[in-house]
Design a protein around this motif. Structure first.
Motif, PDB file in Angstrom:
ATOM      1  N   ALA A 152       0.845  -1.184   0.000  1.00  0.00           N
ATOM      2  CA  ALA A 152       0.000   0.000   0.000  1.00  0.00           C
ATOM      3  C   ALA A 152       0.882   1.236   0.000  1.00  0.00           C
ATOM      4  N   CYS A 153       0.449   2.264  -0.710  1.00  0.00           N
ATOM      5  CA  CYS A 153       1.264   3.465  -0.827  1.00  0.00           C
ATOM      6  C   CYS A 153       1.103   4.324   0.418  1.00  0.00           C
ATOM      7  N   GLN A 154       2.222   4.660   1.013  1.00  0.00           N
ATOM      8  CA  GLN A 154       2.242   5.533   2.172  1.00  0.00           C
ATOM      9  C   GLN A 154       3.253   6.646   1.931  1.00  0.00           C
ATOM     10  N   THR A 155       2.783   7.892   2.001  1.00  0.00           N
ATOM     11  CA  THR A 155       3.668   9.032   1.809  1.00  0.00           C
ATOM     12  C   THR A 155       4.560   9.193   3.035  1.00  0.00           C
ATOM     13  N   THR A 156       5.864   9.302   2.807  1.00  0.00           N
ATOM     14  CA  THR A 156       6.839   9.517   3.872  1.00  0.00           C
ATOM     15  C   THR A 156       7.745  10.672   3.454  1.00  0.00           C
ATOM     16  N   ALA A 157       8.771  10.927   4.244  1.00  0.00           N
ATOM     17  CA  ALA A 157       9.711  11.993   3.898  1.00  0.00           C
ATOM     18  C   ALA A 157      10.427  11.699   2.592  1.00  0.00           C
ATOM     19  N   ASN A 158      10.570  10.430   2.250  1.00  0.00           N
ATOM     20  CA  ASN A 158      11.330  10.045   1.063  1.00  0.00           C
ATOM     21  C   ASN A 158      10.490   9.407  -0.030  1.00  0.00           C
ATOM     22  N   ALA A 159       9.183   9.375   0.141  1.00  0.00           N
ATOM     23  CA  ALA A 159       8.299   8.774  -0.867  1.00  0.00           C
ATOM     24  C   ALA A 159       7.042   9.618  -1.008  1.00  0.00           C
ATOM     25  N   VAL A 160       6.582   9.752  -2.246  1.00  0.00           N
ATOM     26  CA  VAL A 160       5.376  10.528  -2.524  1.00  0.00           C
ATOM     27  C   VAL A 160       4.389   9.645  -3.267  1.00  0.00           C
ATOM     28  N   CYS A 161       3.134   9.659  -2.842  1.00  0.00           N
ATOM     29  CA  CYS A 161       2.079   8.872  -3.482  1.00  0.00           C
ATOM     30  C   CYS A 161       1.235   9.779  -4.372  1.00  0.00           C
ATOM     31  N   LEU A 162       1.031   9.358  -5.621  1.00  0.00           N
ATOM     32  CA  LEU A 162       0.260  10.136  -6.584  1.00  0.00           C
ATOM     33  C   LEU A 162      -0.885   9.312  -7.147  1.00  0.00           C
ATOM     34  N   VAL A 163      -1.833  10.012  -7.797  1.00  0.00           N
ATOM     35  CA  VAL A 163      -2.993   9.407  -8.467  1.00  0.00           C
ATOM     36  C   VAL A 163      -3.741   8.499  -7.489  1.00  0.00           C
ATOM     37  N   ASN A 164      -4.232   9.100  -6.433  1.00  0.00           N
ATOM     38  CA  ASN A 164      -5.003   8.389  -5.405  1.00  0.00           C
ATOM     39  C   ASN A 164      -4.241   7.205  -4.811  1.00  0.00           C
ATOM     40  N   GLY A 165      -2.930   7.371  -4.656  1.00  0.00           N
ATOM     41  CA  GLY A 165      -2.113   6.329  -4.056  1.00  0.00           C
ATOM     42  C   GLY A 165      -1.714   5.206  -4.993  1.00  0.00           C
ATOM     43  N   ARG A 166      -2.016   5.342  -6.262  1.00  0.00           N
ATOM     44  CA  ARG A 166      -1.680   4.270  -7.209  1.00  0.00           C
ATOM     45  C   ARG A 166      -0.169   4.175  -7.457  1.00  0.00           C
ATOM     46  N   PHE A 167       0.516   5.327  -7.447  1.00  0.00           N
ATOM     47  CA  PHE A 167       1.944   5.334  -7.758  1.00  0.00           C
ATOM     48  C   PHE A 167       2.745   5.889  -6.586  1.00  0.00           C
ATOM     49  N   ARG A 168       3.838   5.198  -6.269  1.00  0.00           N
ATOM     50  CA  ARG A 168       4.758   5.661  -5.233  1.00  0.00           C
ATOM     51  C   ARG A 168       6.076   6.062  -5.897  1.00  0.00           C
ATOM     52  N   LEU A 169       6.518   7.285  -5.626  1.00  0.00           N
ATOM     53  CA  LEU A 169       7.727   7.836  -6.223  1.00  0.00           C
ATOM     54  C   LEU A 169       8.826   7.926  -5.169  1.00  0.00           C
ATOM     55  N   GLU A 170      10.013   7.432  -5.521  1.00  0.00           N
ATOM     56  CA  GLU A 170      11.172   7.507  -4.643  1.00  0.00           C
ATOM     57  C   GLU A 170      12.397   7.856  -5.475  1.00  0.00           C
TER      58      GLU A 170
END
Length: 235
Positions: free
Chosen positions: A127-145
């Motif tokens: 499951a996508c969880q936004t943290t200091a080093n990760a960003v969740c986009l498109v309603n949590g579908r994509f996690r960017l690091e």
């Protein structure tokens, strides 16, 4: 600071842009979204859909100006140096990946472009969880690091992420005020576009994970390169 303008470096530089669509003939003046004293964003029609990111860094003897693009529409960026009255302009570069002016305070321009390196892989779904080093986009579908490495002093680390909208994220490396990479994901139903613009010539690796499937795309910026990229069919 005038409307639709970014005022950077203690308001010395006024940055604005105009755009036009080669597809339907529409055009307009870009809107401005201030961020820090050295960086900001420009959008064309929708503030949640950032199209350009710009940054000016004053090194005393010279001022570097970076711009990254998350669009293939035509644009012209104008930068007014209020101390000299000189305006410089920047347009789409080959490859639609932005550019770097090594000395904004002079009349010379330098643009470089280069291909991005993309590879696909599979990671365990989570499951996508936004943290200091990760960003969740498109309603949590994509996690960017993002991981970065400074080829000049061999330091490295994880990028600090900042969500700008449900479509767009920015990353800094060591100083949150100094934005280095801007990323946008666009879901067209039959395909997902990933676009990234860079304001850095340091090495970094951007990972985009589709949390619903566990698939991951990796985009690598080689040391010395400052050209972003566009993946027309990332997922």
């Amino acid at each position: 600071c005038p409307a639709n303008t970014l005022c950077l470096v203690n308001k010395r530089f006024q940055v604005s842009a105009v755009w036009n669509s080669q597809f339907d003939g529409s055009s307009g003046t870009a809107g401005a979204i201030p961020n820090t004293d050295v960086a900001g964003f420009l959008y064309f029609t929708d503030p949640s859909n950032v199209e350009l990111i710009v940054k000016a860094l004053d090194f005393g003897d010279r001022v570097l100006f970076f711009y990254g693009q998350l669009t293939n529409l035509h644009f012209t960026i104008s930068v007014l140096d209020t101390t000299t009255g000189i305006t410089k302009t920047y347009r789409n570069t080959a490859g639609e990946c932005g550019g770097l002016d090594n000395n904004l305070a002079t009349s010379s321009l330098m643009f470089e472009t280069g291909p991005s390196d993309a590879a696909a892989g599979i990671l365990e779904m989570a499951a996508c969880q936004t943290t200091a080093n990760a960003v969740c986009l498109v309603n949590g579908r994509f996690r960017l690091e993002l991981d970065w490495r400074n080829q000049f002093d061999s330091t490295s680390g994880r990028g600090t992420g900042k969500k700008l909208s449900d479509l767009t994220a920015a990353f800094s490396f060591t100083n949150p005020a100094n934005l280095e990479v801007l990323v946008k994901t666009l879901d067209f139903g039959d395909r997902v576009l990933v676009l990234y613009g860079t304001l850095s010539n340091l090495a970094y690796t951007l990972r985009v994970t589709e949390t619903t499937t566990g698939r991951v795309k990796t985009y690598v910026n080689a040391p010395g390169n400052f050209c972003g990229g566009l993946d027309n069919n990332a997922f």
